[in-house]
Design an enzyme around this catalytic site. Sequence first.
Site, short mmCIF file in Angstrom:
data_model
loop_
_atom_site.label_atom_id
_atom_site.label_comp_id
_atom_site.label_asym_id
_atom_site.label_seq_id
_atom_site.Cartn_x
_atom_site.Cartn_y
_atom_site.Cartn_z
N ASP A 13 0.83 -1.19 0.00
CA ASP A 13 0.00 0.00 0.00
C ASP A 13 0.87 1.25 0.00
O ASP A 13 1.86 1.33 0.73
CB ASP A 13 -0.89 -0.03 1.25
N GLU A 67 1.88 -0.33 -5.02
CA GLU A 67 0.94 0.74 -5.36
C GLU A 67 1.81 2.00 -5.45
O GLU A 67 2.16 2.60 -4.43
CB GLU A 67 -0.12 0.90 -4.27
#
Length: 746
Positions: free
Chosen positions: A439, A476
């Site tokens: 993330d 990401e």
Amino acid sequence: MDSLRLRFPRLFGPPSVPRLNAPLPVLSPLSTSIQLGLSKIEVASRLQRFFSEVRRNHLFIRGGIPNVHNQSAEHTVLEENIAPMLEIDPPFKSSPGKAFPLGASVVEDGVNFAIFSQNATSVTLCLSVHGSVHNEEVRNGMIEVKLDAQVNKTGDIWHVCVEGLPDSGVLYGYHVDGPREWDKGHRFDSSVVLLDPYAKLVVGRKFFGDATDKVSQFLGTFDFCSLPFDWGPDYKLPNIPETDLVIYEMSLRSFTADESSGLDSSICGSYLGVIEKIPHLVELGINAVELLPVFEFDELEFKRFPNPRDHMINTWGYSTMNFFAPMSRYASAASGALGASQEFKQMVKALHNAGIEVILDVVYNHTNEADDEHPYTTSFRGIDNKVYYMMNFDNKAELLNFAGCGNTLNCNHPVVMELVLDSLRHWVKEYHVDGFRFDLASVLCRGTDGAPLNAPPLIKAIAKDPALSRCKIIAEPWDCAGLYLVGSFPNWDRWAEWNGKYRDDIRRFIKGDPGMKGTFATRISGSADLYQHNEANGEKGRDGCNDNFSWNCGFEGETDDVNINSLRARQMKNFHVALMISQGTPMMLMGDEYGHTRYGNNNSYGHDTFLNHFQWKQLEAKKGSHFRFFSEMIKFRHNHPILRRDRFLGKNDVTWHEDNWGNPESKFLAFTLRDDKFGNDIYLAFNAHDYFVKAAMPAPPHKKQWHRVIDTNLESPDDFVREGVPFSKDTYSLAPYSSVLMEAKP
């Protein structure tokens, strides 16, 4: 009711045994008696039950005379008229212990505890040795072991070995104190019992979202007595190549939390619940699940104080408090930390046996501890804030906030980097996971001062680590401060990326935005403009956006309009076709297979409701139509290698039936993917106009004929015909907002 301070002034034993709250003495190089302190014993009736628990753990309690002390080091007890003075003769002894491994580990002499803190001046180990690990018992009493910096410290690691502890069921944490110099980055608070960053299991509240237990104590625990998990004699890792993956992003809890799952309430929203629904995943055709965060987190963190989000329950879990422990409240029947560990392994084993890999969505960019205005001190902040978090020392050591959640983990500090690597290795070795999606991975590309790094040490270390060599590692590649690295993430030939530009550009073309045809062609071909080279994109990390590029098809919200609902269903199929024919690794979202809606909420992280929960009754209602189409499309991809190349499409791989590239108003694209080996070419056409387009059909390969497999404008089952419908005409009329796929067959 008076608040009295209860003290245990003397330990029965030889005269050399120390009084309580004295520093840990050195009685010999090998063994010392530890100090004990019992805190927060609530009322007399609880006191007796607590002593019963202690007796069962071989702590011998003896009576004495009344004695009440008023010293700040001891803990307040809500109790009236406590008569006896209590003295304890403990069987526990301690030795200095060792600095490694960090966390709690079993050694020949007992249990070794080791914790890093560079700036602490005082560390106290807190133990609960009750037979029960229910959180209520934690607040009733803890044993305190004060570490001596001259004996129990090596470098920046504090350590102690405690003898005689049970092999399981012990809860532990730390009191840590140090400088109160805010401007220098310190946030010590010795009143808080802190969670060990290296705790492998974490005990917190018993039930997920239990509003009666909003403020729960989270402590580490361990289990050194259970047999190793039985993975089975025929067990093997799937080891699926990235090109062959179809990833299913899912919230573990939300997958089975809804009563429509039909599962027993004891396993709804649990690891075991996922096992029960594996047949659905197999029928759908996916071969990897990407689980939203499953590390321990506090789902009630928004309820700590009145605020605009205090009605929410953190359902997605992007607020990690420990990087080693599986979420304990995802265990079935409130079986806690030990149950979570076992059941997580059972889930992984069952998924692997079904040919499905397990990828974890991991959050190493920030923690649950929030900001300086409303801090939630549970671990890192109180242990060594200056090391674990990025700060602006030019502005009173303000926490930097590149993750949008109040703090930023100092990932490229050597100590924090090793923590991240140890965590990843733990999940691979202990739980057999197959990969990780990071993330806001651009945060991991920042230095300790927050500045972007050209060669971030952590990113390289993850790419080169032998223990992670078989794993998928997916970035990401952006953060909340504008470091947008899509196409320029430092990959060391190992890192894959979430392609945010693919998502945005596909959406824009399919919904009919002008000028997107060429970009759409580039995206489905593998985005060579981004990934065939590794140059910066020229935007210096400022070209990210928060646009959704969504379209309501003419009406906002739910509607009974048949035409609008038909168009929405067609668009969902168009998106799915585009995704499954694109080069690269596709990922779909849980619920796409029946058209799950969040009613316009594009960030529903705080809703433990139908907004996030998989609706199994809706799935059943669409099993023969929407689900059937999605499942067939996935399986079509699996069965056609030309859709899963390990290279970007070249001129010999694709023929574009197009001479109108320069017209921004053109929203039609047709092309043929070439199969040089078998001649099973695939023709595709996408019409994003709001009118019919008559497309000229290319000639099929020699001795082959086109067979229409897909026309998203048709109703089920004609929208997808697996064997194909023979088609020999020179043109094909594509309806508005539709797509067509034909396969060349004998």
